[in-house]
Structures are given as C-alpha cells and as structure tokens.
Design an enzyme around this catalytic site. Structure first.
Site, PDB file in Angstrom:
ATOM      1  N   SER A   1       0.875  -1.176   0.000  1.00  0.00           N
ATOM      2  CA  SER A   1       0.000   0.000   0.000  1.00  0.00           C
ATOM      3  C   SER A   1       0.906   1.218   0.000  1.00  0.00           C
ATOM      4  O   SER A   1       2.103   1.104   0.322  1.00  0.00           O
ATOM      5  CB  SER A   1      -0.850  -0.019   1.277  1.00  0.00           C
ATOM      6  OG  SER A   1      -1.418   1.246   1.533  1.00  0.00           O
TER       7      SER A   1
ATOM      8  N   TYR B   1      -2.364  -1.207  10.178  1.00  0.00           N
ATOM      9  CA  TYR B   1      -2.417  -1.536   8.747  1.00  0.00           C
ATOM     10  C   TYR B   1      -1.105  -1.115   8.074  1.00  0.00           C
ATOM     11  O   TYR B   1      -0.477  -1.908   7.361  1.00  0.00           O
ATOM     12  CB  TYR B   1      -3.614  -0.813   8.110  1.00  0.00           C
ATOM     13  CG  TYR B   1      -3.752  -1.028   6.626  1.00  0.00           C
ATOM     14  CD1 TYR B   1      -4.294  -2.205   6.125  1.00  0.00           C
ATOM     15  CD2 TYR B   1      -3.334  -0.054   5.713  1.00  0.00           C
ATOM     16  CE1 TYR B   1      -4.415  -2.407   4.752  1.00  0.00           C
ATOM     17  CE2 TYR B   1      -3.459  -0.240   4.351  1.00  0.00           C
ATOM     18  CZ  TYR B   1      -4.000  -1.417   3.873  1.00  0.00           C
ATOM     19  OH  TYR B   1      -4.115  -1.617   2.521  1.00  0.00           O
TER      20      TYR B   1
END
Ligand code: NAI
Length: 306
Positions: free
Chosen positions: A144, A157
């Site tokens: 990401s 995350y």
C-alpha cells in the site's frame, strides 16, 4: 525485458474481489491459467463463474491465508488441476482504522496475520517448490502507499504493509539468480470491497479496541468507490512484470507525500564530508563482514548471500 505469460499458472490470494480479481481477469486474458484463493467461499464461486464466462481456464478454492496447513494443501490442489504455479500474487488484505492507542493484541494479530503472514505463507509454500526448476516466474505482493507512511488511524495496517514492503524487497534480492522477478504494489486507492473486510475477521481475533459500525463502512465505501479500477491497476502490474520492475505505484498524487518522507530521511543525514574517519572504519568493517559471510554461506549453503 519481456515475460511469457501464456500457459503459466498464477495463484492469487484474495482473488475473489477487488485488486486480486482484476489480476485474475488481466492475466487470464493473457493466456494464464488462474487459481484464486479467498476466505469467502461464495465470492470465489461467483468470481470463478465470471472468469469462466470469459473463457479463462481457472480454479477456485476457499482458503484462509493464515492457515499454513491449508495453504500447503491448496498449493497441491492448484498444481494438480492447473500445473506448476510460477506466478504468485499475494493480494489478500484486510484493514481496520482507529486511534492506535485503542488497539488490542487481537487487532495487531489479525491485521499482521493476514496482511504480512498471508504473504509469508504464500512465499514459504511455493518458493521452495519452484526455485531451481528453471521455469522462472514472478511474485507480486500488494502492500500500500501505507508501506511508506503511517499515522495513528492507519497505524497497524501501515505497519503490516511496511513489513510486506520489506520482505518483498528481500525476496527480490534472494531470487534474482533464479529468473524470478519480484514486485511490490503500493496502491493509493482501489475500487474494491475492502470496506467490508471487518466481516471476514475470525472469532479467534474477537477482542477489538475499535467499534467499526455501518456508518464507518459506508464512509469507507465512499472513498474506495472513487478508486482505480482493479483491471487498470492489474495492467500496471503486468507492465512491471514485463520490465522486471520492483515498485508498482501508478498514482501521480503520491509524489508530494513520498518526496516529503524521503526528504525527511535525507535531511537527517550529516553532510557527506562529515566524520570521514568513522565512515571509512565502518565501511571496511562491513566489507570484511560481507567477505566472511560469502565464504561461510558458500561452505554452509553452497551459495553466497549478503
Ligand atoms: P477486497 O476486499 O476487494 O479484496 C481483498 C480480498 O481478500 C477479499 O476478497 C477478501 O475476502 C480476501 N481476504 C481477506 N482476508 C483473507 C484471508 N484471511 N484469507 C484469504 N483471503 C482473504 O480489497 P482490495 O482493496 O482489492 O484489497 C487487495 C489488496 O490491496 C489488499 O492487500 C489491500 O490491503 C491492498 N490495498 C487496497 C487499497 C484500497 O484502496 N482498496 C489501497 C492500498 C492497498
């Protein structure tokens, strides 16, 4: 440069939806046989129906990427049905957002087990089966933009994606002599179902410090509905595989953030002429270690690493 896609078998975790399904479509259309593995069995069945509808040779299975035994069985099944797997896509991922100081161990464990553990299990399962077989291939793990930047709300995350970034970079180095290219995808925003990922959280990670309700899920859907189409993102992945390029970050808007992060790191360095003596001493020590390491590894493993 160049990569022969047709006839290869791809194994895609999280392949029932979003980025993973886009990869299944794009690589299937290029003549790859595609195995999708996903924790949501019904979504797998729907995805397989759509892929077959396009004439793509495929196989689907329900798999929780955190389950190592099931992973080994899934690999056997995939290779029995579709042949040797030489393209790996570690795409399954989940997210949870909220104040970091509210997090429980279960919150950490769930996110790390799926996002980082899933990628580790994929590579541990397949890499030893395929290296040295001379068929080449590729590994593409999805991290990401959060692999470069973290804040309180996205803390766990992002940390899991920093880890995916790191292990993928190391695997690229490890496999460079085997004709297996390794890439990491760092998306900003994908049109996907990740807003719903909380619904796949197993009971065993039951204690959460976060209250994820329908209002939050709806707000997340709103952001992701504006994201890049999964097929478009998979097209960028295809190009990176063809170029044997590590980073896939097809989001121009990420530039100011990345510049600011790397500039902060560069600004923390003293000028190059500073402490020449110390630099030389440290460099020589490192070179001695690398030479010793090469000799030891050649003796122990029959190959040299760093
Ligand atoms: P998605 O939710 O549409 O697809 C992810 C798939 O992974 C789902 O089908 C889900 O059932 C599956 N999955 C979840 N836990 C699993 C498990 N334990 N075992 C097997 N499968 C599991 O979401 P999306 O967005 O397509 O996610 C793909 C990847 O992209 C993830 O790694 C995510 O972190 C990453 N990503 C997504 C962004 C976005 O804006 N949607 C931005 C940056 C990265």
């Amino acid at each position: 440069m160049g990569f022969e896609f047709a006839g290869r078998t791809a194994f895609i975790t999280g392949g029932a939806s979003g980025a993973g399904f886009g990869q299944a479509q794009v690589f299937g259309r290029l003549g790859c046989k595609v195995c999708i593995a996903d924790i949501r069995g019904e979504a797998v069945a729907d995805a397989i129906g759509r892929l077959r509808g396009e004439g793509i040779e495929c196989h689907g299975m329900e798999l929780d990427v955190t389950d190592r035994e099931a992973f080994a069985a899934a690999a056997d099944e995939a290779e029995q049905v579709l042949g040797p797997v030489t393209m790996l896509f570690g795409t399954a991922g989940v997210s949870i957002f909220g104040p970091l100081e509210n997090a429980t161990y279960d919150d950490y464990d769930w996110i790390f087990d799926v996002n980082f553990g899933g990628v580790v299990n994929l590579m541990q399962t397949f890499v030893p089966r395929r290296i040295g077989h001379g068929q080449g291939g590729c590994i593409v793990n999805t991290a990401s933009l959060g692999a470069f930047f973290a804040n309180s709300g996205s803390g766990i995350y992002s940390a899991s994606k920093f880890a995916v970034h790191g292990i993928t970079m190391a695997m690229r180095d490890a496999l460079k002599g085997y004709g297996i290219g390794v890439s990491v995808v760092c998306p900003a925003n994908i049109k996907s179902n990740i807003a719903e990922s909380i619904r796949t959280r197993p009971e065993r990670y039951g204690q959460s410090g976060y209250a994820v309700d329908e209002r939050e899920i709806a707000a997340l859907h709103e952001i992701y509905s504006q994201g890049m189409e999964p097929e478009e993102l998979a097209g960028h992945v295809r190009q990176a595989i063809e170029e044997n390029r590590f980073y896939v970050i097809p989001y121009p808007e990420a530039r100011p953030m990345l510049e600011s992060i790397f500039q902060q790191a560069l600004d923390a360095l003293p000028p190059s002429e500073h402490d020449r003596e110390g630099q030389e001493k440290r460099h020589k020590a490192m070179m001695r270690y690398i030479e010793a390491r090469k000799a030891m590894d050649t003796e122990r493993y029959g190959k040299s690493t760093r």
